[in-house]
Design a protein around this motif. Sequence first.
Motif, PDB file in Angstrom:
ATOM      1  N   UNK A  73      76.946  -5.422 -75.316  1.00 44.63           N
ATOM      2  CA  UNK A  73      76.624  -6.890 -75.262  1.00 44.63           C
ATOM      3  C   UNK A  73      76.632  -7.311 -76.738  1.00 44.63           C
ATOM      4  N   UNK A  74      76.078  -6.860 -78.035  1.00 43.09           N
ATOM      5  CA  UNK A  74      76.386  -7.184 -78.555  1.00 43.09           C
ATOM      6  C   UNK A  74      78.088  -7.354 -79.173  1.00 43.09           C
ATOM      7  N   UNK A  75      78.920  -7.295 -78.699  1.00 39.37           N
ATOM      8  CA  UNK A  75      80.288  -7.891 -78.810  1.00 39.37           C
ATOM      9  C   UNK A  75      80.735  -9.180 -78.145  1.00 39.37           C
ATOM     10  N   UNK A  76      80.244  -9.178 -76.913  1.00 38.28           N
ATOM     11  CA  UNK A  76      79.968 -10.919 -76.019  1.00 38.28           C
ATOM     12  C   UNK A  76      79.359 -11.232 -77.054  1.00 38.28           C
ATOM     13  N   UNK A  77      77.961 -11.307 -77.415  1.00 44.27           N
ATOM     14  CA  UNK A  77      77.431 -12.171 -77.665  1.00 44.27           C
ATOM     15  C   UNK A  77      78.345 -12.490 -79.110  1.00 44.27           C
ATOM     16  N   UNK A  78      79.134 -11.803 -80.141  1.00 52.61           N
ATOM     17  CA  UNK A  78      79.672 -12.466 -81.046  1.00 52.61           C
ATOM     18  C   UNK A  78      80.748 -12.740 -80.739  1.00 52.61           C
ATOM     19  N   UNK A  79      81.931 -12.396 -79.537  1.00 53.34           N
ATOM     20  CA  UNK A  79      82.611 -13.587 -79.189  1.00 53.34           C
ATOM     21  C   UNK A  79      81.947 -14.954 -78.315  1.00 53.34           C
ATOM     22  N   UNK A  80      80.971 -14.992 -77.746  1.00 53.10           N
ATOM     23  CA  UNK A  80      80.081 -16.420 -77.410  1.00 53.10           C
ATOM     24  C   UNK A  80      79.434 -17.096 -79.221  1.00 53.10           C
ATOM     25  N   UNK A  81      79.398 -16.909 -79.790  1.00 50.84           N
ATOM     26  CA  UNK A  81      78.643 -17.139 -80.950  1.00 50.84           C
ATOM     27  C   UNK A  81      80.585 -18.076 -81.450  1.00 50.84           C
ATOM     28  N   UNK A  82      81.116 -16.838 -81.660  1.00 53.55           N
ATOM     29  CA  UNK A  82      82.500 -17.549 -82.635  1.00 53.55           C
ATOM     30  C   UNK A  82      82.639 -18.708 -81.617  1.00 53.55           C
ATOM     31  N   UNK A  83      82.588 -18.610 -80.270  1.00 52.06           N
ATOM     32  CA  UNK A  83      83.388 -19.211 -79.543  1.00 52.06           C
ATOM     33  C   UNK A  83      82.929 -20.825 -79.835  1.00 52.06           C
ATOM     34  N   UNK A  84      81.180 -20.739 -79.311  1.00 52.37           N
ATOM     35  CA  UNK A  84      80.627 -21.774 -80.127  1.00 52.37           C
ATOM     36  C   UNK A  84      80.734 -22.078 -81.516  1.00 52.37           C
ATOM     37  N   UNK A  85      80.822 -21.933 -82.617  1.00 53.12           N
ATOM     38  CA  UNK A  85      80.701 -22.196 -83.918  1.00 53.12           C
ATOM     39  C   UNK A  85      82.181 -23.041 -83.741  1.00 53.12           C
ATOM     40  N   UNK A  86      83.252 -22.893 -82.819  1.00 55.54           N
ATOM     41  CA  UNK A  86      85.253 -22.456 -83.657  1.00 55.54           C
ATOM     42  C   UNK A  86      84.722 -24.387 -82.469  1.00 55.54           C
ATOM     43  N   UNK A  87      83.791 -24.576 -81.381  1.00 59.76           N
ATOM     44  CA  UNK A  87      84.012 -25.829 -80.302  1.00 59.76           C
ATOM     45  C   UNK A  87      83.281 -26.904 -81.802  1.00 59.76           C
ATOM     46  N   UNK A  88      82.028 -26.226 -82.204  1.00 62.11           N
ATOM     47  CA  UNK A  88      81.611 -27.165 -82.665  1.00 62.11           C
ATOM     48  C   UNK A  88      82.155 -27.423 -84.337  1.00 62.11           C
ATOM     49  N   UNK A  89      82.843 -27.033 -84.394  1.00 61.41           N
ATOM     50  CA  UNK A  89      83.422 -27.112 -85.769  1.00 61.41           C
ATOM     51  C   UNK A  89      85.113 -28.171 -85.258  1.00 61.41           C
ATOM     52  N   UNK A  90      84.887 -27.555 -83.644  1.00 60.16           N
ATOM     53  CA  UNK A  90      86.191 -28.538 -83.971  1.00 60.16           C
ATOM     54  C   UNK A  90      85.609 -30.370 -83.258  1.00 60.16           C
ATOM     55  N   UNK A  91      84.333 -29.999 -82.504  1.00 61.29           N
ATOM     56  CA  UNK A  91      84.722 -31.682 -82.369  1.00 61.29           C
ATOM     57  C   UNK A  91      84.402 -32.404 -83.982  1.00 61.29           C
ATOM     58  N   UNK A  92      83.258 -31.680 -84.924  1.00 62.66           N
ATOM     59  CA  UNK A  92      82.800 -32.277 -86.279  1.00 62.66           C
ATOM     60  C   UNK A  92      84.233 -32.395 -86.594  1.00 62.66           C
ATOM     61  N   UNK A  93      85.475 -31.664 -86.284  1.00 65.12           N
ATOM     62  CA  UNK A  93      86.627 -32.306 -87.493  1.00 65.12           C
ATOM     63  C   UNK A  93      86.868 -33.815 -86.622  1.00 65.12           C
ATOM     64  N   UNK A  94      86.893 -33.476 -85.499  1.00 70.22           N
ATOM     65  CA  UNK A  94      87.629 -34.597 -84.388  1.00 70.22           C
ATOM     66  C   UNK A  94      86.166 -36.080 -84.638  1.00 70.22           C
ATOM     67  N   UNK A  95      85.486 -35.759 -84.697  1.00 67.82           N
ATOM     68  CA  UNK A  95      84.478 -36.823 -85.387  1.00 67.82           C
ATOM     69  C   UNK A  95      84.776 -37.599 -86.414  1.00 67.82           C
ATOM     70  N   UNK A  96      85.102 -36.267 -88.008  1.00 63.54           N
ATOM     71  CA  UNK A  96      85.027 -37.106 -89.106  1.00 63.54           C
ATOM     72  C   UNK A  96      86.969 -37.578 -89.092  1.00 63.54           C
ATOM     73  N   UNK A  97      87.624 -36.975 -88.400  1.00 69.47           N
ATOM     74  CA  UNK A  97      89.460 -38.076 -88.285  1.00 69.47           C
ATOM     75  C   UNK A  97      88.923 -39.009 -87.706  1.00 69.47           C
ATOM     76  N   UNK A  98      87.968 -40.015 -86.734  1.00 65.21           N
ATOM     77  CA  UNK A  98      88.393 -40.496 -85.944  1.00 65.21           C
ATOM     78  C   UNK A  98      87.120 -41.812 -87.068  1.00 65.21           C
ATOM     79  N   UNK A  99      85.980 -40.805 -88.135  1.00 68.49           N
ATOM     80  CA  UNK A  99      85.774 -42.029 -89.183  1.00 68.49           C
ATOM     81  C   UNK A  99      86.486 -42.335 -90.061  1.00 68.49           C
ATOM     82  N   UNK A 100      87.440 -41.405 -89.993  1.00 68.11           N
ATOM     83  CA  UNK A 100      87.889 -41.300 -91.494  1.00 68.11           C
ATOM     84  C   UNK A 100      89.005 -43.084 -91.351  1.00 68.11           C
TER      85      UNK A 100
END
Length: 99
Positions: free
Chosen positions: A64-91
Amino acid sequence: MGEIRASDVVYAACDALVAGLDAPGLRILAACTRAEADYDVQDLLPAALAELGLTFYPIAGKAGQEAAARALARHMLAASSRLVSSLSGFTSATDTSCL
């Protein structure tokens, strides 16, 4: 249950039914009263999740701890990907080299 109140699990089961998920165990879980929830949710939840094709992880288990860590990592990667996309559109929207 541990981290979440049993009544919150029952409310989540109700929300899942409203959202269109359906399984016999989910209906039984959603039908629990507050008084029943504290006693029955722990036994009903693993079967309800299994019927939905989901895995139940015990609160203190390593899986369960490993599954939670994987889910958190996926969430963080998806959020950072959206941020990079937003910033590239802004620039590109503020690029003055075309002026």
